[in-house]
Design an enzyme around this catalytic site. Structure first.
Site, PDB file in Angstrom:
ATOM      1  N   GLY A   1       5.355   1.198 -11.476  1.00 40.35           N
ATOM      2  CA  GLY A   1       6.100   0.402  -9.928  1.00 40.35           C
ATOM      3  C   GLY A   1       7.184  -0.120  -9.873  1.00 40.35           C
ATOM      4  O   GLY A   1       7.507  -0.548 -10.646  1.00 40.35           O
TER       5      GLY A   1
ATOM      6  N   GLU B   1      -0.398  -1.569 -21.279  1.00 42.06           N
ATOM      7  CA  GLU B   1      -0.407  -0.212 -21.314  1.00 42.06           C
ATOM      8  C   GLU B   1       0.515   0.502 -21.218  1.00 42.06           C
ATOM      9  O   GLU B   1       0.207   1.933 -22.273  1.00 42.06           O
ATOM     10  CB  GLU B   1      -1.870   0.337 -20.086  1.00 42.06           C
TER      11      GLU B   1
ATOM     12  N   LYS C   1       6.829   0.017   5.216  1.00 40.43           N
ATOM     13  CA  LYS C   1       7.631   0.749   6.537  1.00 40.43           C
ATOM     14  C   LYS C   1       8.342   0.112   7.397  1.00 40.43           C
ATOM     15  O   LYS C   1       8.565  -0.470   8.310  1.00 40.43           O
ATOM     16  CB  LYS C   1       6.695   1.400   7.244  1.00 40.43           C
TER      17      LYS C   1
HETATM   18  N1  COA Z   1       0.687   0.123   4.558  1.00 40.87           N
HETATM   19  C1  COA Z   1       1.889   1.286   4.614  1.00 40.87           C
HETATM   20  N2  COA Z   1       2.475   1.824   3.329  1.00 40.87           N
HETATM   21  C2  COA Z   1       2.751   0.948   2.299  1.00 40.87           C
HETATM   22  C3  COA Z   1       1.837  -0.131   2.353  1.00 40.87           C
HETATM   23  C4  COA Z   1       1.124  -0.592   3.393  1.00 40.87           C
HETATM   24  N3  COA Z   1       0.764  -1.817   2.881  1.00 40.87           N
HETATM   25  N4  COA Z   1       2.769  -0.586   1.008  1.00 40.87           N
HETATM   26  C5  COA Z   1       3.183   0.372   0.461  1.00 40.87           C
HETATM   27  N5  COA Z   1       3.798   1.179   1.317  1.00 40.87           N
HETATM   28  C6  COA Z   1       4.051   2.617   1.430  1.00 40.87           C
HETATM   29  C7  COA Z   1       5.856   2.027   0.711  1.00 40.87           C
HETATM   30  O1  COA Z   1       6.595   2.466   1.687  1.00 40.87           O
HETATM   31  C8  COA Z   1       5.940   3.366  -0.434  1.00 40.87           C
HETATM   32  O2  COA Z   1       6.308   4.698   0.884  1.00 40.87           O
HETATM   33  P1  COA Z   1       7.798   5.407   0.954  1.00 40.87           P
HETATM   34  O3  COA Z   1       7.435   6.571  -0.812  1.00 40.87           O
HETATM   35  O4  COA Z   1       7.814   6.317   2.249  1.00 40.87           O
HETATM   36  O5  COA Z   1       8.995   4.541   0.620  1.00 40.87           O
HETATM   37  C9  COA Z   1       4.938   3.547  -0.414  1.00 40.87           C
HETATM   38  O6  COA Z   1       3.688   3.433  -0.252  1.00 40.87           O
HETATM   39  C10 COA Z   1       4.756   3.243  -1.978  1.00 40.87           C
HETATM   40  O7  COA Z   1       4.733   2.334  -2.149  1.00 40.87           O
HETATM   41  P2  COA Z   1       5.943   1.621  -3.572  1.00 40.87           P
HETATM   42  O8  COA Z   1       5.406  -0.055  -3.360  1.00 40.87           O
HETATM   43  O9  COA Z   1       7.294   1.840  -3.107  1.00 40.87           O
HETATM   44  O10 COA Z   1       4.849   2.096  -4.497  1.00 40.87           O
HETATM   45  P3  COA Z   1       5.091   1.854  -6.047  1.00 40.87           P
HETATM   46  O11 COA Z   1       5.345   3.132  -6.562  1.00 40.87           O
HETATM   47  O12 COA Z   1       5.909   0.478  -5.779  1.00 40.87           O
HETATM   48  O13 COA Z   1       3.694   1.536  -6.379  1.00 40.87           O
HETATM   49  C11 COA Z   1       1.021   1.304  -6.607  1.00 40.87           C
HETATM   50  C12 COA Z   1       3.405   0.277  -6.397  1.00 40.87           C
HETATM   51  C13 COA Z   1       0.698  -0.348  -6.353  1.00 40.87           C
HETATM   52  C14 COA Z   1       0.885   2.140  -5.707  1.00 40.87           C
HETATM   53  C15 COA Z   1       1.508   1.322  -8.117  1.00 40.87           C
HETATM   54  O14 COA Z   1       1.712   0.000  -8.769  1.00 40.87           O
HETATM   55  C16 COA Z   1      -0.018   1.946  -8.694  1.00 40.87           C
HETATM   56  O15 COA Z   1      -0.519   2.039  -7.779  1.00 40.87           O
HETATM   57  N6  COA Z   1      -0.934   0.145  -8.660  1.00 40.87           N
HETATM   58  C17 COA Z   1      -2.069   0.315  -9.196  1.00 40.87           C
HETATM   59  C18 COA Z   1      -2.112   0.726 -10.488  1.00 40.87           C
HETATM   60  C19 COA Z   1      -2.069  -0.412 -10.779  1.00 40.87           C
HETATM   61  O16 COA Z   1      -0.909  -1.221 -11.325  1.00 40.87           O
HETATM   62  N7  COA Z   1      -2.056   0.035 -12.822  1.00 40.87           N
HETATM   63  C20 COA Z   1      -1.225  -0.747 -13.536  1.00 40.87           C
HETATM   64  C21 COA Z   1      -0.626   0.138 -14.483  1.00 40.87           C
HETATM   65  S1  COA Z   1      -0.924   1.250 -15.687  1.00 40.87           S
END
Ligand code: COA
Length: 430
Positions: free
Chosen positions: A216, A237, A360
């Site tokens: 992310g 990982e 958002k």
């Molecule tokens: N409510 C509504 N929308 C939300 C939100 C919330 N609480 N939190 C984030 N969003 C939206 C963001 O605005 C963004 O929207 P956009 O694409 O229109 O800009 C979208 O959701 C993605 O959020 P973002 O924070 O940019 O995601 P990211 O690419 O940084 O990934 C996770 C963050 C949490 C999704 C990602 O780290 C993940 O999948 N983690 C779980 C697994 C993990 O951590 N594994 C360890 C490594 S393998």
């Protein structure tokens, strides 16, 4: 063994390879940047003639067309980790999530299901008959052991990586050559909030710590904030571009690591060609299978192990939602629970969840009084150690619900704090 002849005997076109698939069979494909594009592209054409095929994937990097709703009944995608394409087709009944912790994903699948095919990618064979599985061994080696038929797509652009990535030609049934450019995932631009989060996290990471960075936008910013540190180690990982930056800045030596001293340890790589070149034949990069890197007991053997992952929502009791958004599967647990737990087993370790306080464009607080109905929780409240936003750090482990509520409101966006407090009172958790 005449290796050249053995190689020739196994060579086939992607069309011939997919012809081997029959109705009701299960294929497992290598994950993310290791996915085999020629085989997956050809699968779509083939499955029109078949029924009940299952393909297990993890973070698909392209839309190969096999999740198109017109193929319902012909094929189902089971995915360990959703990316944009699995999300796109989620509602159309073509993609179903496979809940898992990364360290047991491969083993559990192979234990419970018959795997007819494993389709992976590898760097070309060496003079001893070994291929390098290159960009990942999360579950790929387990599948090579368990699948009835193993077909590898060989790409000379793939780096030859070190550690437990070698597989001998005698373990392979089919070879498809496809020398295409590698799939890249450029690091996301860091926002001001990301950099502020990175600053707080930098204060939590002592020199000599071993770190894991999740997937992310925020982890990239964190890597920038750690460049002044000394003797960091990597046990993760996912290898990322941010880790190359840290290495080049002199922050990573691995000298104080307690296991795999001086090596950066991970199970897959996803980034740009710069990262792929960095890991090519680099003896400082140690790939280990996901059931090793992500076993919480192994992670916990590192001293001062800091896991840093991202989330989408946290409720006021500390439940963490990282993979579920708007009533749908968004991504997956991946290694988040493994590494968060493992870090807390480590002497001097910390499990960190980092998230922006709003989403958002500032209209929604990511810290919520309660989770929406049906939300799937990645970390239970009893597991979570620290939560960090751009407004500070909330230490939650060992704290009562009332104290957690107070601490989480203190790191929520100021505009939402009053409402959160009112809701906490109404819910009688204040
Ligand atoms: N409510 C509504 N929308 C939300 C939100 C919330 N609480 N939190 C984030 N969003 C939206 C963001 O605005 C963004 O929207 P956009 O694409 O229109 O800009 C979208 O959701 C993605 O959020 P973002 O924070 O940019 O995601 P990211 O690419 O940084 O990934 C996770 C963050 C949490 C999704 C990602 O780290 C993940 O999948 N983690 C779980 C697994 C993990 O951590 N594994 C360890 C490594 S393998």
């Amino acid at each position: 063994m005449n290796l050249k002849q053995e190689y020739k005997n196994r060579l086939m076109s992607p069309e011939e390879a997919v012809e081997k698939v029959k109705s009701n069979q299960t294929i497992v494909a290598a994950m993310a940047a290791s996915e085999p594009p020629a085989l997956l592209e050809n699968l779509t054409r083939k499955v029109k003639e078949l029924e009940g095929v299952r393909i297990c994937t993890c973070l698909l990097m392209r839309d190969y067309g096999f999740m198109d709703p017109s193929l319902e009944g012909h094929i189902l995608n089971e995915s360990w980790f959703f990316g944009p394409w699995e999300r796109k087709y989620y509602g159309s009944r073509m993609a179903s999530h496979l809940p898992n912790n990364l360290h047991e994903a491969g083993e559990k699948k192979a234990e419970k299901d018959e795997i007819n095919f494993f389709w992976g990618t590898a760097a070309p064979m060496d003079e001893n008959g070994f291929f390098s599985l290159s960009l990942g061994v999360t579950y790929e080696k387990i599948m090579i052991e368990k699948a009835k038929m193993v077909i590898l797509e060989i790409n000379e652009n793939l780096p030859r990586t070190m550690g437990d990535t070698q597989v001998h030609i005698s373990q392979i049934d089919g070879i498809v050559e496809n020398h295409v450019p590698l799939v890249e995932l450029p690091p996301a631009e860091s926002t001001e909030a990301d950099l502020a989060i990175g600053n707080y996290i930098s204060d939590l990471v002592e020199d000599g710590s071993t770190i894991q960075l999740g997937i992310g936008g925020i982890p990239n910013a964190i890597a920038r904030n750690l460049q002044e540190k000394k003797n960091l180690g990597i046990h993760t990982e996912m290898f990322t571009d941010g880790m190359v930056d840290l290495f080049e800045a002199g922050a990573i030596t691995g000298r104080e690591k307690t296991i795999w001293k001086e090596k950066m340890v991970g199970t897959f790589a996803l980034g740009t060609n710069r990262l792929y070149q960095f890991i090519d034949q680099n003896p400082g990069i140690e790939f280990q299978q996901g059931n090793v890197t992500n076993d919480p007991y192994v992670i916990g053997k590192n001293h001062k192990m800091i896991s840093i992952n991202t989330a989408l929502q946290v409720d006021l009791c500390g439940q963490v939602v990282s993979e579920w958004l708007g009533g749908r599967q968004f991504s997956g647990t991946g290694g988040q629970a493994d590494t968060h737990r493992g870090a807390q087993r480590s002497r001097g370790g910390k499990g960190i969840i980092a998230l922006r306080s709003t989403a958002k464009k500032g209209t929604i607080s990511t810290i919520q009084p309660q989770l929406p109905a049906g939300a799937q929780v990645t970390l239970g409240r009893q597991e979570v150690d620290l939560v960090v936003t751009e407004y500070g750090v909330a230490f939650l482990k060992g704290m009562s619900v009332r104290e957690r509520v107070r601490r989480l409101i203190a790191i929520a966006h100021p505009e939402f704090r009053e409402d959160l407090k009112k809701e906490a009172e109404r819910l009688e958790i204040w």
